[in-house]
Design an enzyme around this catalytic site. Structure first.
Site, PDB file in Angstrom:
ATOM      1  N   HIS A   1       0.823  -1.211   0.000  1.00  0.00           N
ATOM      2  CA  HIS A   1       0.000   0.000   0.000  1.00  0.00           C
ATOM      3  C   HIS A   1       0.856   1.259   0.000  1.00  0.00           C
ATOM      4  O   HIS A   1       2.021   1.242   0.404  1.00  0.00           O
ATOM      5  CB  HIS A   1      -0.933  -0.011   1.207  1.00  0.00           C
ATOM      6  CG  HIS A   1      -2.024  -1.035   1.084  1.00  0.00           C
ATOM      7  ND1 HIS A   1      -3.041  -1.120   1.980  1.00  0.00           N
ATOM      8  CD2 HIS A   1      -2.246  -2.009   0.155  1.00  0.00           C
ATOM      9  CE1 HIS A   1      -3.866  -2.099   1.631  1.00  0.00           C
ATOM     10  NE2 HIS A   1      -3.397  -2.657   0.532  1.00  0.00           N
TER      11      HIS A   1
ATOM     12  N   GLU B   1       0.814   3.928   1.858  1.00  0.00           N
ATOM     13  CA  GLU B   1       1.311   4.322   3.170  1.00  0.00           C
ATOM     14  C   GLU B   1       2.511   3.473   3.568  1.00  0.00           C
ATOM     15  O   GLU B   1       3.486   3.965   4.137  1.00  0.00           O
ATOM     16  CB  GLU B   1       0.217   4.171   4.236  1.00  0.00           C
ATOM     17  CG  GLU B   1      -1.041   4.969   3.962  1.00  0.00           C
ATOM     18  CD  GLU B   1      -2.104   4.188   3.194  1.00  0.00           C
ATOM     19  OE1 GLU B   1      -3.299   4.424   3.446  1.00  0.00           O
ATOM     20  OE2 GLU B   1      -1.752   3.354   2.339  1.00  0.00           O
TER      21      GLU B   1
ATOM     22  N   CYS C   1      -2.610  -0.599   7.341  1.00  0.00           N
ATOM     23  CA  CYS C   1      -1.807   0.627   7.276  1.00  0.00           C
ATOM     24  C   CYS C   1      -1.989   1.471   8.527  1.00  0.00           C
ATOM     25  O   CYS C   1      -1.027   2.066   9.025  1.00  0.00           O
ATOM     26  CB  CYS C   1      -2.156   1.428   6.025  1.00  0.00           C
ATOM     27  SG  CYS C   1      -1.596   0.619   4.507  1.00  0.00           S
TER      28      CYS C   1
ATOM     29  N   CYS D   1      -6.381   1.689   5.361  1.00  0.00           N
ATOM     30  CA  CYS D   1      -7.004   0.444   5.803  1.00  0.00           C
ATOM     31  C   CYS D   1      -6.469   0.119   7.201  1.00  0.00           C
ATOM     32  O   CYS D   1      -5.548   0.775   7.692  1.00  0.00           O
ATOM     33  CB  CYS D   1      -6.689  -0.691   4.829  1.00  0.00           C
ATOM     34  SG  CYS D   1      -4.973  -1.263   4.888  1.00  0.00           S
TER      35      CYS D   1
END
Length: 147
Positions: free
Chosen positions: A75, A77, A106, A103
């Site tokens: 992801h 992040e 993260c 999410c």
């Protein structure tokens, strides 16, 4: 142009460069007005890219906000944190600008990394992420266009 608008614009540029077929996300970590990390959602280095082999989440009809572990991509992040740390930067006390609300996976990483503020543009259906961020005291701010 405000600092917030500049950093969110950078996150949006990074998102456009993502190779995700389902949701393009960009993230920029800022500490003391300095960008210390940036990333987008992308498959791990040396691995097949979703644009080339297809999206597991689309193929298995996985709903947004569910089973985040079933995804080839790292992801945005996560990549921003990795990139900052690989450059020897600290992220404790930083703000992250993200095109989409993080999410739960993260969110947990950002909490433990010491990120104090998350500014996001688009909502994401993950209630546990919101609960954990509130419990931890991380500020979760919805970015409104024109700020």
């Amino acid at each position: 142009m405000t600092d917030q608008k500049i950093y969110m614009s950078l996150a949006e540029i990074l998102a456009r460069e993502s190779n995700c077929l389902r949701r393009k996300v960009g993230a920029v970590i800022v500490l003391h007005r300095k960008v210390v990390g940036a990333g987008n959602n992308f498959s791990p280095n040396k691995c097949h890219q979703c644009k080339d082999i297809g999206c597991i989440r689309i193929q298995q009809r996985i709903k947004s906000g569910e089973q985040q572990q079933l995804c080839r991509a790292v992801h945005a992040e996560q990549n921003a944190l990795i990139n900052a740390l690989n450059e020897g930067e600290t992220v404790r006390g930083a703000t992250i600008y993200v095109t989409h609300q993080p999410c739960v996976i993260c969110a947990k990483l950002l909490i433990n990394a010491g990120i104090t503020t998350i500014i996001y543009k688009e909502k994401y259906p993950d209630e546990l992420a919101i609960i954990l961020l509130k419990e931890s005291g991380v500020k979760l701010i919805h970015y409104e266009e024109g700020e």
